[in-house]
Design a protein around this motif. Structure first.
Motif, short mmCIF file in Angstrom:
data_model
loop_
_atom_site.label_atom_id
_atom_site.label_comp_id
_atom_site.label_asym_id
_atom_site.label_seq_id
_atom_site.Cartn_x
_atom_site.Cartn_y
_atom_site.Cartn_z
N PRO A 1 -18.70 27.10 11.86
CA PRO A 1 -19.24 26.19 12.88
C PRO A 1 -19.14 26.72 14.31
CG PRO A 1 -17.83 25.01 11.34
CD PRO A 1 -17.61 26.47 11.11
N LEU A 2 -18.30 27.76 14.52
CA LEU A 2 -18.06 28.24 15.88
C LEU A 2 -18.95 29.42 16.27
CD1 LEU A 2 -14.16 28.25 15.74
CD2 LEU A 2 -15.62 26.44 16.64
N ILE A 3 -19.62 30.03 15.29
CA ILE A 3 -20.30 31.30 15.55
C ILE A 3 -21.40 31.16 16.58
CG2 ILE A 3 -21.80 33.05 14.50
CD1 ILE A 3 -20.05 32.88 12.01
N ASN A 4 -22.18 30.10 16.50
CA ASN A 4 -23.31 29.93 17.41
C ASN A 4 -23.02 29.01 18.58
OD1 ASN A 4 -25.12 31.68 16.20
ND2 ASN A 4 -25.76 30.16 14.69
N ILE B 1 -13.47 30.29 22.92
CA ILE B 1 -13.88 29.51 21.75
C ILE B 1 -12.87 29.66 20.62
CG2 ILE B 1 -15.64 29.30 19.96
CD1 ILE B 1 -17.69 30.17 22.06
N VAL B 2 -12.48 30.92 20.35
CA VAL B 2 -11.52 31.18 19.29
C VAL B 2 -10.17 30.53 19.60
CG1 VAL B 2 -10.23 32.97 18.07
CG2 VAL B 2 -12.66 33.29 18.55
N GLY B 3 -9.76 30.63 20.86
CA GLY B 3 -8.49 30.03 21.27
C GLY B 3 -8.49 28.52 21.08
N GLU B 4 -9.60 27.89 21.50
CA GLU B 4 -9.70 26.44 21.34
C GLU B 4 -9.69 26.07 19.86
OE1 GLU B 4 -13.15 25.10 23.35
OE2 GLU B 4 -12.30 25.34 25.36
N ALA B 5 -10.40 26.85 19.04
CA ALA B 5 -10.44 26.57 17.60
C ALA B 5 -9.06 26.70 16.97
CB ALA B 5 -11.41 27.51 16.91
N LEU B 6 -8.32 27.74 17.39
CA LEU B 6 -6.97 27.92 16.86
C LEU B 6 -6.06 26.77 17.27
CD1 LEU B 6 -6.39 31.76 17.33
CD2 LEU B 6 -6.60 30.51 15.17
N ALA B 7 -6.18 26.36 18.53
CA ALA B 7 -5.35 25.25 19.02
C ALA B 7 -5.67 23.98 18.25
CB ALA B 7 -5.59 25.06 20.52
N LYS B 8 -6.97 23.71 18.09
CA LYS B 8 -7.36 22.51 17.34
C LYS B 8 -6.86 22.60 15.90
CE LYS B 8 -11.57 21.55 20.01
NZ LYS B 8 -13.05 21.56 19.97
N ALA C 1 -22.61 29.61 2.07
CA ALA C 1 -24.04 29.80 2.32
C ALA C 1 -24.67 28.53 2.88
CB ALA C 1 -24.75 30.19 1.02
N SER C 2 -24.28 27.38 2.32
CA SER C 2 -24.82 26.11 2.80
C SER C 2 -24.41 25.83 4.24
CB SER C 2 -24.35 24.97 1.88
OG SER C 2 -24.84 23.73 2.32
N LEU C 3 -23.13 26.08 4.56
CA LEU C 3 -22.66 25.88 5.93
C LEU C 3 -23.33 26.85 6.90
CD1 LEU C 3 -18.81 25.38 5.38
CD2 LEU C 3 -20.44 23.66 6.14
N ALA C 4 -23.51 28.08 6.44
CA ALA C 4 -24.14 29.09 7.30
C ALA C 4 -25.58 28.72 7.64
CB ALA C 4 -24.08 30.47 6.63
N VAL C 5 -26.31 28.17 6.68
CA VAL C 5 -27.69 27.73 6.95
C VAL C 5 -27.68 26.51 7.86
CG1 VAL C 5 -29.76 26.76 5.89
CG2 VAL C 5 -28.60 28.68 4.81
N THR C 6 -26.77 25.58 7.61
CA THR C 6 -26.69 24.36 8.42
C THR C 6 -26.41 24.69 9.88
OG1 THR C 6 -25.88 23.10 6.52
CG2 THR C 6 -25.49 22.15 8.70
N HIS C 7 -25.55 25.69 10.12
CA HIS C 7 -25.17 26.05 11.49
C HIS C 7 -25.98 27.24 12.02
CE1 HIS C 7 -21.76 23.28 11.80
NE2 HIS C 7 -21.54 23.55 10.52
#
Length: 655
Positions: free
Chosen positions: A166-169, A179-186, A342-348
């Protein structure tokens, strides 16, 4: 009838037919659901004008799939196998993900999609591999344990991908490190909260819910817990599946684990099937057919490369060469969680739908050949191994039976194992035969004298030295199979004592007619033991108790037959002609039988007996045929349900 309703019914019908067909050829249900989705999707039937509307239910299916994975995820097993899991498992995942990411990068994918593709190829099918090895009874072999350790790490490796996709785009102006720091904190906050809830809050909640003894409330609480955990991680910008996995992992260590698994299984299976159906709906012939050569060579290349990578990773950690090859053949397919990625990658919008369709097709083909590869993994491993590290094709070592005077136990389930323990206490030698590969494997590991095979086969019985045995005990409650075994034994020996256990006494005559020496009906014998204890505490002498029990056995438990049916008495098509009901009939002045003898009723014709007559202040047990029935009497009759009904009509109106 609404079109949507017709579409849903059609989808369910196609799914049922696909699962049935795939089961007939020993292919996993996952492939059947994918095929069902393909058939009802845009490529063929095109049943849904807006298939994206089903994705909400499919996402809930992912939630329950990950929740159940968390429940099954064993922290103690992970700790016990930590050297293999974090050694071999980590090595396989890093090497496979790196290799396939590099291949994807060379084909023109940017770094992030290439890593996701590498992760998809790095995963294997936990569901198919564990199920197949368990059914074959080889789960506890060294090569299967290598595979299990890799699968355990792969289950852990899913989590970072669930966080990352979900964070890639995300907008680039925020900076990738931010972004990575926030994701790790969350992630730390969410995991910390769920760990706290799993240790302190959820056990108290489920204890309170369990104390109400309300099944509906327990199921509802389980569902709400999974969805709340998924919603929490989603609200923090992470995936739904991550929260569900963590909640399941926390509850997996509680005493309610097995009840929760049982409660959510119907929801999980149905919704998981729906998820794979939606994945199959994304497959389009217009996308797949132009790339058939890429799909075919991609599948073959993936299978070969993953086998080789497992072998290399195992050699780094000095595993047995043949075990390593065999584990590689077990794990060379793509996993069911690859479809989720694959499904998540298409969704995002990390991967295009066409790319995901090609990758999913490769995964489907690899899963289709998995049962064949698992079944022949030892043979293929031996071909690739030189020297004396070859494995035997059979998974069950030869066990030498006692020379003579032993007891042969046919069936090594609950009753068979109890009998074996009691025989061991008296130093009586025994040899067991069972057809369940898992049970045989577990028993052999515990050094039990047991062989695998069909008990109705003469060759198997000869392997147990039946010619020199002192007796045979049949412990399983399957009458047809028991009759076959008895007849086979009688072909070998007409005098060998055969003791047969059966749960109920419905088939006493059949088993004795086949050649059984003694038939022990479990329920009736349990009742006799209970009554003997009641007699004992009521002051009845032991000698009289033993005579009563022996008499009851000789009379084929006649006094233990017949029950007064109630609201909870289960009557089915299978047992209606085997049950023995008792029924009380009050004789009125207008009843046909009033003034007539029991013999005149001709109840024997209906297979019914008069067990007792109650008259005023006296009771007559088993009255004779000449007994005259009077108005006001109460007749207690006994027989099969339908015959009791006919006998009552005869008694009351004479017809």
């Amino acid at each position: 009838m609404p079109q949507e309703f017709i579409s849903v019914i059609s989808l369910m019908l196609v799914a049922v037919l696909c699962v049935w067909c795939f089961k007939r050829v020993n292919l996993p249900p996952i492939l059947a659901y994918l095929m069902a989705g393909f058939l009802v999707g845009p490529a063929f039937l095109n049943l849904f004008d807006h298939p994206e509307q089903m994705h909400v239910l499919a996402e809930i299916g992912i939630v329950f799939l990950l929740f159940s994975l968390g429940l099954e995820f064993s922290l103690p097993k992970l700790v016990a196998m930590r050297h293999l899991v974090f050694g071999l498992g980590l090595g396989q995942m890093v090497l496979t993900t790196g290799a396939f990411s590099a291949i994807a990068f060379l084909f023109g994918f940017s770094l992030a999609p290439a890593l996701i593709i590498g992760g998809m190829f790095g995963l294997s099918s936990t569901a198919i591999v564990i199920k197949q090895t368990t059914e074959m009874g080889i789960l506890n072999t060294p090569r299967s344990q290598l595979a299990v350790s890799i699968l355990l790490f792969q289950d852990l490796a899913v989590v970072p991908f669930l966080i990352a996709i979900p964070l890639i785009n995300q907008p680039a102006d925020a900076g990738i490190m931010t972004i990575v720091g926030e994701a790790l904190a969350k992630g730390i906050v969410v995991i910390g909260f769920l760990l706290w809830a799993g240790k302190w809050l959820l056990p108290r909640v489920f204890k309170e819910i369990a104390s109400t003894r309300t099944d509906e409330l327990f199921v509802l609480t389980t569902i709400v817990t999974a969805l709340l955990a998924a919603g929490l991680t989603y609200a923090m910008g992470l995936s739904l599946a991550l929260g569900a996995f963590l909640a399941g992992m926390m509850l997996g260590e509680s005493q309610y684990k097995h009840q929760i698994e049982s409660d959510i299984r119907p929801f999980k299976d149905i919704l998981m099937g729906l998820f794979f159906v939606t994945v199959g709906m994304r497959l389009e012939t217009s996308t797949i057919l132009p790339y058939w050569h890429i799909i075919l060579f991609g599948t073959l290349g993936m299978l070969l490369l993953k086998v080789l990578i497992v072998r290399v990773a195992a050699s780094i950690f000095k595993a047995n060469k043949t075990d390593a090859w065999a584990a590689g053949f077990k794990l060379c397919q793509m996993g069911e969680f690859s479809f989720i990625l694959a499904s998540l990658a298409v969704t995002h919008s990390v991967l295009e739908a066409a790319t995901a369709s090609i990758l999913v097709t490769i995964g489907i083909l690899s899963m289709a050949v998995t049962p064949f590869l698992v079944h022949n993994s030892v043979r293929f491993a031996n071909i690739l191994t030189t020297g004396n590290q070859k494995l035997t094709a059979t998974e069950f070592p030869d066990v030498s039976p006692p020379a003579k005077g032993h007891v042969i136990i046919l069936g090594f389930g609950r009753v068979g194992q109890s009998a074996a323990r009691m025989l061991g206490m008296e130093k009586i030698a025994y040899m067991a035969i069972d057809f369940d590969p898992i049970r045989v494997q577990e028993s052999l590991l515990a050094s039990e004298p047991i062989i695998f095979g069909d008990v109705s086969q003469k060759s198997i019985l000869h392997n147990a030295n039946i010619e020199y045995a002192q007796s045979v005990v049949i412990t399983f409650d399957q009458t047809n199979k028991a009759v076959d075994a008895i007849r086979t034994i009688r072909d070998i020996s007409e005098t060998l004592p055969i003791i047969v256990r059966t749960r109920k006494d419905y088939h006493l005559d059949t088993l004795y007619a086949a050649g059984a020496s003694q038939v022990v009906p479990e329920i009736q014998e349990g009742s006799l033991m209970l009554v003997s204890q009641i007699y004992h505490y009521s002051g009845v002498p032991i000698s009289r108790i033993l005579k009563r029990i022996q008499k009851e056995r000789k009379q084929k438990y006649d006094h233990l037959h017949g029950v007064f049916p109630g609201e909870t008495t289960e009557v089915s098509y299978e047992n209606i002609d085997k049950l023995q009901f008792m029924h009380a009939i009050t004789i009125s002045d207008s009843a046909w039988v009033a003034g007539r003898t029991i013999h005149e009723c001709n109840l024997d014709k209906h297979g019914v007996k008069v067990k007792k007559v109650k008259r005023a202040y006296e009771e007559i047990n088993e009255p004779s045929g000449g007994f005259v029935v009077a108005a006001g009497d109460v007749l207690i009759i006994s027989g099969k349900p339908r015959r009791v009904e006919r006998a009552e009509r005869k008694i009351l109106d004479g017809h």
